[in-house]
Scaffold this motif. Structure first.
Motif, PDB file in Angstrom:
ATOM      1  N   GLN A 133     -23.748  44.374  51.337  1.00  0.00           N
ATOM      2  CA  GLN A 133     -22.814  44.292  50.367  1.00  0.00           C
ATOM      3  C   GLN A 133     -22.350  45.299  49.614  1.00  0.00           C
ATOM      4  OE1 GLN A 133     -22.647  40.443  50.489  1.00  0.00           O
ATOM      5  NE2 GLN A 133     -22.166  40.862  48.236  1.00  0.00           N
ATOM      6  N   GLU A 134     -20.937  45.398  49.805  1.00  0.00           N
ATOM      7  CA  GLU A 134     -20.219  46.813  49.363  1.00  0.00           C
ATOM      8  C   GLU A 134     -19.005  46.492  48.333  1.00  0.00           C
ATOM      9  OE1 GLU A 134     -18.607  49.271  52.544  1.00  0.00           O
ATOM     10  OE2 GLU A 134     -20.762  49.576  53.315  1.00  0.00           O
ATOM     11  N   ASN A 135     -18.768  47.293  47.502  1.00  0.00           N
ATOM     12  CA  ASN A 135     -17.591  47.041  46.674  1.00  0.00           C
ATOM     13  C   ASN A 135     -16.306  47.719  47.463  1.00  0.00           C
ATOM     14  OD1 ASN A 135     -18.634  45.946  44.232  1.00  0.00           O
ATOM     15  ND2 ASN A 135     -19.435  48.244  43.794  1.00  0.00           N
ATOM     16  N   ARG A 136     -15.338  46.926  47.492  1.00  0.00           N
ATOM     17  CA  ARG A 136     -14.211  47.406  48.186  1.00  0.00           C
ATOM     18  C   ARG A 136     -12.830  47.137  47.402  1.00  0.00           C
ATOM     19  NH1 ARG A 136     -14.456  49.462  53.499  1.00  0.00           N
ATOM     20  NH2 ARG A 136     -16.263  49.162  53.992  1.00  0.00           N
ATOM     21  N   PHE A 137     -11.531  47.693  47.675  1.00  0.00           N
ATOM     22  CA  PHE A 137     -10.656  47.564  46.939  1.00  0.00           C
ATOM     23  C   PHE A 137      -9.425  47.178  47.990  1.00  0.00           C
ATOM     24  CE2 PHE A 137      -6.462  48.972  45.101  1.00  0.00           C
ATOM     25  CZ  PHE A 137      -6.786  48.321  43.783  1.00  0.00           C
ATOM     26  N   ALA A 138      -8.932  45.912  47.437  1.00  0.00           N
ATOM     27  CA  ALA A 138      -7.770  45.238  48.080  1.00  0.00           C
ATOM     28  C   ALA A 138      -6.628  45.332  47.310  1.00  0.00           C
ATOM     29  CB  ALA A 138      -8.097  43.728  48.663  1.00  0.00           C
ATOM     30  N   PRO A 139      -5.506  45.862  47.783  1.00  0.00           N
ATOM     31  CA  PRO A 139      -4.250  46.143  47.039  1.00  0.00           C
ATOM     32  C   PRO A 139      -3.741  44.620  46.223  1.00  0.00           C
ATOM     33  CG  PRO A 139      -4.118  47.100  49.116  1.00  0.00           C
ATOM     34  CD  PRO A 139      -5.253  46.398  49.150  1.00  0.00           C
ATOM     35  N   LYS A 140      -3.776  43.651  46.910  1.00  0.00           N
ATOM     36  CA  LYS A 140      -3.552  42.571  46.342  1.00  0.00           C
ATOM     37  C   LYS A 140      -4.536  41.727  45.294  1.00  0.00           C
ATOM     38  CE  LYS A 140      -0.431  40.976  49.925  1.00  0.00           C
ATOM     39  NZ  LYS A 140      -0.014  40.073  50.879  1.00  0.00           N
ATOM     40  N   LYS A 186     -23.075  56.275  66.755  1.00  0.00           N
ATOM     41  CA  LYS A 186     -21.651  56.198  66.489  1.00  0.00           C
ATOM     42  C   LYS A 186     -21.511  54.947  65.817  1.00  0.00           C
ATOM     43  CE  LYS A 186     -17.301  55.823  69.018  1.00  0.00           C
ATOM     44  NZ  LYS A 186     -16.779  56.069  70.480  1.00  0.00           N
ATOM     45  N   THR A 187     -20.554  54.719  64.998  1.00  0.00           N
ATOM     46  CA  THR A 187     -20.304  53.429  64.304  1.00  0.00           C
ATOM     47  C   THR A 187     -19.180  52.742  65.352  1.00  0.00           C
ATOM     48  OG1 THR A 187     -21.027  54.056  62.244  1.00  0.00           O
ATOM     49  CG2 THR A 187     -19.288  51.978  62.351  1.00  0.00           C
ATOM     50  N   LEU A 188     -19.291  51.530  66.188  1.00  0.00           N
ATOM     51  CA  LEU A 188     -18.434  51.104  67.135  1.00  0.00           C
ATOM     52  C   LEU A 188     -17.221  50.452  66.176  1.00  0.00           C
ATOM     53  CD1 LEU A 188     -20.870  49.862  69.806  1.00  0.00           C
ATOM     54  CD2 LEU A 188     -19.503  52.068  69.747  1.00  0.00           C
ATOM     55  N   HIS A 189     -17.961  49.631  65.251  1.00  0.00           N
ATOM     56  CA  HIS A 189     -16.698  48.426  64.698  1.00  0.00           C
ATOM     57  C   HIS A 189     -17.325  48.292  63.103  1.00  0.00           C
ATOM     58  CE1 HIS A 189     -13.327  45.846  64.341  1.00  0.00           C
ATOM     59  NE2 HIS A 189     -14.255  44.752  64.083  1.00  0.00           N
ATOM     60  N   LYS A 190     -16.586  47.926  62.207  1.00  0.00           N
ATOM     61  CA  LYS A 190     -16.762  47.458  61.056  1.00  0.00           C
ATOM     62  C   LYS A 190     -15.908  46.287  60.523  1.00  0.00           C
ATOM     63  CE  LYS A 190     -15.359  51.317  58.337  1.00  0.00           C
ATOM     64  NZ  LYS A 190     -15.940  52.297  57.185  1.00  0.00           N
ATOM     65  N   TYR A 191     -16.594  45.374  60.179  1.00  0.00           N
ATOM     66  CA  TYR A 191     -15.664  44.388  59.567  1.00  0.00           C
ATOM     67  C   TYR A 191     -16.190  43.535  58.249  1.00  0.00           C
ATOM     68  CZ  TYR A 191     -18.745  41.544  62.285  1.00  0.00           C
ATOM     69  OH  TYR A 191     -19.744  40.919  62.911  1.00  0.00           O
ATOM     70  N   ARG A 192     -15.582  42.856  57.621  1.00  0.00           N
ATOM     71  CA  ARG A 192     -15.832  42.384  56.281  1.00  0.00           C
ATOM     72  C   ARG A 192     -15.454  40.826  56.350  1.00  0.00           C
ATOM     73  NH1 ARG A 192     -11.618  41.851  52.389  1.00  0.00           N
ATOM     74  NH2 ARG A 192      -9.673  42.925  53.078  1.00  0.00           N
ATOM     75  N   GLU A 193     -16.287  40.139  55.672  1.00  0.00           N
ATOM     76  CA  GLU A 193     -15.788  38.788  55.440  1.00  0.00           C
ATOM     77  C   GLU A 193     -15.291  38.557  54.024  1.00  0.00           C
ATOM     78  OE1 GLU A 193     -18.409  34.329  54.628  1.00  0.00           O
ATOM     79  OE2 GLU A 193     -19.343  35.946  55.512  1.00  0.00           O
ATOM     80  N   THR A 194     -14.129  37.585  53.960  1.00  0.00           N
ATOM     81  CA  THR A 194     -13.221  37.459  52.548  1.00  0.00           C
ATOM     82  C   THR A 194     -13.966  36.472  52.093  1.00  0.00           C
ATOM     83  OG1 THR A 194     -11.843  35.859  53.696  1.00  0.00           O
ATOM     84  CG2 THR A 194     -11.156  38.417  53.912  1.00  0.00           C
ATOM     85  N   TYR A 195     -13.349  36.189  50.553  1.00  0.00           N
ATOM     86  CA  TYR A 195     -13.764  35.247  49.897  1.00  0.00           C
ATOM     87  C   TYR A 195     -13.523  33.908  50.337  1.00  0.00           C
ATOM     88  CZ  TYR A 195     -13.767  32.355  45.513  1.00  0.00           C
ATOM     89  OH  TYR A 195     -14.063  31.507  44.554  1.00  0.00           O
ATOM     90  N   TYR A 196     -12.549  33.658  51.315  1.00  0.00           N
ATOM     91  CA  TYR A 196     -12.401  32.506  51.786  1.00  0.00           C
ATOM     92  C   TYR A 196     -13.076  31.970  52.997  1.00  0.00           C
ATOM     93  CZ  TYR A 196      -8.660  32.678  48.415  1.00  0.00           C
ATOM     94  OH  TYR A 196      -8.115  32.544  46.891  1.00  0.00           O
ATOM     95  N   GLY A 197     -13.935  33.085  53.678  1.00  0.00           N
ATOM     96  CA  GLY A 197     -14.559  32.956  55.005  1.00  0.00           C
ATOM     97  C   GLY A 197     -13.964  33.567  56.112  1.00  0.00           C
ATOM     98  N   GLU A 198     -12.846  34.195  55.892  1.00  0.00           N
ATOM     99  CA  GLU A 198     -12.174  34.751  57.086  1.00  0.00           C
ATOM    100  C   GLU A 198     -12.865  36.028  57.503  1.00  0.00           C
ATOM    101  OE1 GLU A 198      -7.748  35.297  56.490  1.00  0.00           O
ATOM    102  OE2 GLU A 198      -7.790  33.836  55.112  1.00  0.00           O
TER     103      GLU A 198
END
Length: 63
Positions: free
Chosen positions: A12-19, A40-52
């Motif tokens: 769980q991380e705090n992120r900032f999205a402009p919108k 090495k970190t190969l890839h990082k992705y996040r799950e949005t509020y809507y599940g995307e």
């Protein structure tokens, strides 16, 4: 014991999205390890509020 491993870790991380402003998101890191040490970190992705699933390059870490 394997020499090279690929590991997936979710945090769980705090992120900032402009919108949306500040949001608390699940961020998944895919890391390559050699003898248990992260190389090495190969890839990082996040799950949005809507599940995307989105790439972490869209959000700014600090504002």
């Amino acid at each position: 014991m394997k020499l090279i491993q690929v590991e997936r870790v979710t945090k769980q991380e705090n992120r900032f999205a402009p919108k949306m402003g500040r949001l608390n998101a699940k961020v998944t890191y895919i890391k390559k390890k050699f003898l248990g040490i992260t190389v090495k970190t190969l890839h990082k992705y996040r799950e949005t509020y809507y599940g995307e699933v989105k790439d972490c390059e869209d959000c700014v870490l600090a504002k």
